[in-house]
Design a protein around this motif. Sequence first.
Motif, PDB file in Angstrom:
ATOM      1  N   UNK A 267       0.838  -1.192   0.000  1.00  0.00           N
ATOM      2  CA  UNK A 267       0.000   0.000   0.000  1.00  0.00           C
ATOM      3  C   UNK A 267       0.873   1.242   0.000  1.00  0.00           C
ATOM      4  N   UNK A 268       0.399   2.282  -0.635  1.00  0.00           N
ATOM      5  CA  UNK A 268       1.143   3.548  -0.629  1.00  0.00           C
ATOM      6  C   UNK A 268       0.162   4.699  -0.504  1.00  0.00           C
ATOM      7  N   UNK A 269       0.575   5.762   0.179  1.00  0.00           N
ATOM      8  CA  UNK A 269      -0.285   6.928   0.371  1.00  0.00           C
ATOM      9  C   UNK A 269       0.528   8.116   0.851  1.00  0.00           C
TER      10      UNK A 269
ATOM     11  N   UNK B  31      -2.308  12.005   9.203  1.00  0.00           N
ATOM     12  CA  UNK B  31      -2.829  10.833   9.918  1.00  0.00           C
ATOM     13  C   UNK B  31      -1.682   9.993  10.465  1.00  0.00           C
ATOM     14  N   UNK B  32      -0.649   9.812   9.649  1.00  0.00           N
ATOM     15  CA  UNK B  32       0.505   9.032  10.062  1.00  0.00           C
ATOM     16  C   UNK B  32       1.135   9.629  11.323  1.00  0.00           C
ATOM     17  N   UNK B  33       1.365  10.931  11.306  1.00  0.00           N
ATOM     18  CA  UNK B  33       1.996  11.586  12.454  1.00  0.00           C
ATOM     19  C   UNK B  33       1.099  11.540  13.682  1.00  0.00           C
ATOM     20  N   UNK B  34      -0.203  11.642  13.481  1.00  0.00           N
ATOM     21  CA  UNK B  34      -1.153  11.580  14.598  1.00  0.00           C
ATOM     22  C   UNK B  34      -1.109  10.204  15.272  1.00  0.00           C
ATOM     23  N   UNK B  35      -1.095   9.144  14.487  1.00  0.00           N
ATOM     24  CA  UNK B  35      -1.047   7.785  15.028  1.00  0.00           C
ATOM     25  C   UNK B  35       0.271   7.541  15.756  1.00  0.00           C
ATOM     26  N   UNK B  36       1.366   8.058  15.202  1.00  0.00           N
ATOM     27  CA  UNK B  36       2.683   7.890  15.838  1.00  0.00           C
ATOM     28  C   UNK B  36       2.696   8.536  17.218  1.00  0.00           C
TER      29      UNK B  36
ATOM     30  N   UNK C  88       9.446  -1.410   3.944  1.00  0.00           N
ATOM     31  CA  UNK C  88       7.986  -1.347   3.894  1.00  0.00           C
ATOM     32  C   UNK C  88       7.552   0.115   3.793  1.00  0.00           C
ATOM     33  N   UNK C  89       6.439   0.331   3.139  1.00  0.00           N
ATOM     34  CA  UNK C  89       5.961   1.690   2.909  1.00  0.00           C
ATOM     35  C   UNK C  89       5.417   2.306   4.196  1.00  0.00           C
ATOM     36  N   UNK C  90       5.321   3.619   4.200  1.00  0.00           N
ATOM     37  CA  UNK C  90       4.784   4.319   5.368  1.00  0.00           C
ATOM     38  C   UNK C  90       3.326   3.951   5.609  1.00  0.00           C
TER      39      UNK C  90
END
Length: 276
Positions: A222-224, A229-234, A259-261
Amino acid sequence: MRVLKILNNNYLLVEDENSREQIVMGKGLRFCNEAGKELKGGNIQKVFLLKDKKAVRDWEQMLENVPESYAEAIHLAISLADEAMPGTISEQVFITLFDHLVFALERLEKHVVLQNRLLWEVRQFYQKEFSLGMKMIHYLNQKLGVELPEEEAGNIAFHLVNAQTENPDMERTMLAVRMLKDISNIVCFTFPGKIKTDSIHYSRFVTHIQFFLQRVLEHKMLSGNDLAIFEQIVVQSPESYSCANKIGNYIKGSLEVDISREELLYLTIHISRIIM
């Protein structure tokens, strides 16, 4: 359709109106058909369109030296899988699974038992396929009066797992099973005592890892670009993110693939759910 050859009680080689050769499968078809005449009988369970002459030879070689009792029992056992997993049992998977079960029965006659070193992993992570393998083994044991071991249910499960991939490859399937166990261990060792392996979240996590590994091995990750959202989850789940990074490092070390972000994001989300 015209019958070209009767292969055994349940399999006929036929030719359609476009001169394409096919295998017709159905219980007792030989008893109501003759070579050279039109196909009869309403008990047709499956039709395989053959790509070339090699495919015809594969079927003929597979069936010619198999005792009729074996062929019929194996045919019915594979039908159990076909009914439980519609659309999964392709021509090639059918041939491979049929061939495997013939050799399993021959090994049993010679008292040769091959250990399945990934039996625990298959039983643990592919419960549906393993359960179906056990059902097929139980059927064969009852039908033929034999005692095929549990290891063979694991071997059948491998074939069923492999059949569900886009490009079936048994070696890659076995690699995925081993990697699934390693990833599960990474998570369990990172969060000792926190993982409930009988929970619905863990079941969903295992399913996610199965598809994640399939994407990684087929180079279709998957790629996006949703950085927010990524930073929020981290920020919300730093421990889960750290564990996801361990999995990423494991993938990198094993396959030399980053692996992709996006994949890292979903790993973090699933890990956070199983440690709640």
